[in-house]
Design a protein around this motif. Structure first.
Motif, PDB file in Angstrom:
ATOM      1  N   TYR A  12       0.852  -1.196   0.000  1.00 12.34           N
ATOM      2  CA  TYR A  12       0.000   0.000   0.000  1.00 12.34           C
ATOM      3  C   TYR A  12       0.884   1.241   0.000  1.00 12.34           C
ATOM      4  O   TYR A  12       1.911   1.284   0.667  1.00 12.34           O
ATOM      5  CB  TYR A  12      -0.880   0.026   1.251  1.00 12.34           C
ATOM      6  N   THR A  13       0.456   2.264  -0.728  1.00 15.64           N
ATOM      7  CA  THR A  13       1.182   3.538  -0.682  1.00 15.64           C
ATOM      8  C   THR A  13       0.766   4.274   0.597  1.00 15.64           C
ATOM      9  O   THR A  13      -0.311   4.023   1.148  1.00 15.64           O
ATOM     10  CB  THR A  13       0.829   4.429  -1.891  1.00 15.64           C
ATOM     11  N   SER A  57      -0.451   7.161   0.936  1.00 16.45           N
ATOM     12  CA  SER A  57      -1.741   7.859   0.816  1.00 16.45           C
ATOM     13  C   SER A  57      -2.914   6.885   0.860  1.00 16.45           C
ATOM     14  O   SER A  57      -3.978   7.226   1.376  1.00 16.45           O
ATOM     15  CB  SER A  57      -1.777   8.753  -0.421  1.00 16.45           C
ATOM     16  N   GLU A  58      -2.743   5.671   0.357  1.00 19.83           N
ATOM     17  CA  GLU A  58      -3.798   4.654   0.483  1.00 19.83           C
ATOM     18  C   GLU A  58      -4.055   4.350   1.961  1.00 19.83           C
ATOM     19  O   GLU A  58      -5.198   4.227   2.401  1.00 19.83           O
ATOM     20  CB  GLU A  58      -3.403   3.354  -0.226  1.00 19.83           C
ATOM     21  N   LYS A 116      -5.763   7.356   3.669  1.00 17.18           N
ATOM     22  CA  LYS A 116      -7.162   7.463   3.263  1.00 17.18           C
ATOM     23  C   LYS A 116      -8.004   6.393   3.957  1.00 17.18           C
ATOM     24  O   LYS A 116      -9.101   6.672   4.455  1.00 17.18           O
ATOM     25  CB  LYS A 116      -7.267   7.333   1.744  1.00 17.18           C
ATOM     26  N   GLY A 130      -6.286  11.231   2.375  1.00 12.48           N
ATOM     27  CA  GLY A 130      -5.009  10.733   1.861  1.00 12.48           C
ATOM     28  C   GLY A 130      -3.815  11.594   2.232  1.00 12.48           C
ATOM     29  O   GLY A 130      -2.672  11.200   2.002  1.00 12.48           O
ATOM     30  N   CYS A 148      -5.157  -0.916   7.798  1.00 11.22           N
ATOM     31  CA  CYS A 148      -5.550  -0.643   6.413  1.00 11.22           C
ATOM     32  C   CYS A 148      -5.832  -1.956   5.694  1.00 11.22           C
ATOM     33  O   CYS A 148      -6.854  -2.108   5.030  1.00 11.22           O
ATOM     34  CB  CYS A 148      -4.443   0.145   5.707  1.00 11.22           C
ATOM     35  N   ARG A 183      -9.246  -3.269   3.956  1.00 10.24           N
ATOM     36  CA  ARG A 183      -9.264  -3.395   2.500  1.00 10.24           C
ATOM     37  C   ARG A 183      -9.454  -4.848   2.053  1.00 10.24           C
ATOM     38  O   ARG A 183      -9.964  -5.105   0.966  1.00 10.24           O
ATOM     39  CB  ARG A 183      -7.952  -2.856   1.900  1.00 10.24           C
TER      40      ARG A 183
END
Lengths: 178, 178
Positions: free
Chosen positions: A108-109, A111-112, A115, A121, A156, A160
């Protein structure tokens, strides 16, 4: 589909300080903290020695906590290139440790992650720490402070993963009927 | 000090194509070719799988040829950042393979290698291939063509190692008397 019981390891790659966390998915969106910490390697040591120590450190965590899946921050361009290259060396070794055990890796980046956790983000460090403390039901912010990113990565992924699983199922069923 | 008999593995890191070579130092500046080749990983595979395959490939070479020392090209900024990050992931895994076996690793920049081999830090690919073919006494240019860099790295180390050893000895003796 329930993920309850899934153990997720979050890894915030770094050569000098590598953030590690383990969480366990509960019912619905609840996530339970299991462990958080940092693996350090001395900046005075040569690269081969540092990578060996980092690999030993993450493998020890994997032995201790037996994660079902690993969430790693994707390395991308930011700040100076020399730091990016060091972080990418570290990341290669960390991802390898999971791959050699057959543990699935998701990347995951930043910003992901931001967010997913805060809805923004571009959330700053303080906002992220506040959210992670609340989500995990901690009585105070996680310590060491710079390990909060590793917790955020793991949470996260917990949030997700159901979406990823549904998407994969959908793609499979489309493939089966086409 | 003679290096005769020293086995050097040269590694030109890459995720899609990783160049590998083994040479053996002879008397004086003579260097004998032992092996040259490429480890490939499929661009369609995910990063964890690619790193696992790359690690298995270089470990197989280390099992087969038992190098005394490894010379790796240092990753630095050039071309697009995404390629640099991929190469740095690969390099981390390759350096780790040597470190875990206790094999010393030396890193050289492309211009250090070019200068050592051809006297010119900006030599082009054709000049380098010509020099490597001549130095190793080959009847034709090494194949695959992009493995020539891995041979150049190994030869570079054979020629630089005596100087490195003398410098280390000098520093040690200064340390001992100060």
């Amino acid at each position: 589909m329930s993920l309850a019981g899934l153990r997720v390891m979050g890894i915030d790659p770094g050569l000098t300080r590598c953030g590690l966390s383990v969480v366990q998915a509960g019912r619905g969106r609840s996530v339970l903290p299991v462990a958080v910490g940092i693996v350090r390697t001395p900046a005075t040591a040569e690269l081969p020695e540092r990578l060996k120590r980092l690999s030993a450190g993450v493998n020890q965590w994997m032995d201790d906590y037996r994660p079902d899946v690993v969430a790693v921050e994707r390395v991308f361009e930011r700040g100076n290139v020399s730091t990016v290259i060091h972080t990418a060396h570290a990341s290669g070794v960390l991802v390898l440790a999971a791959a050699e055990r057959g543990i699935p890796v998701h990347m995951y980046t930043p910003s992901e992650v931001k967010k997913a956790i805060s809805g923004n983000g571009r959330a700053d460090k303080k906002q992220m720490t506040t959210m992670i403390t609340r989500i995990l039901g901690l009585t105070e912010p996680p310590k060491p402070a710079d390990a909060a990113d590793a917790l955020a990565l793991a949470v996260c992924h917990c949030w997700r993963a159901p979406l990823l699983a549904r998407t994969a199922a959908l793609l499979n069923s489309e493939g089966a009927t086409s």
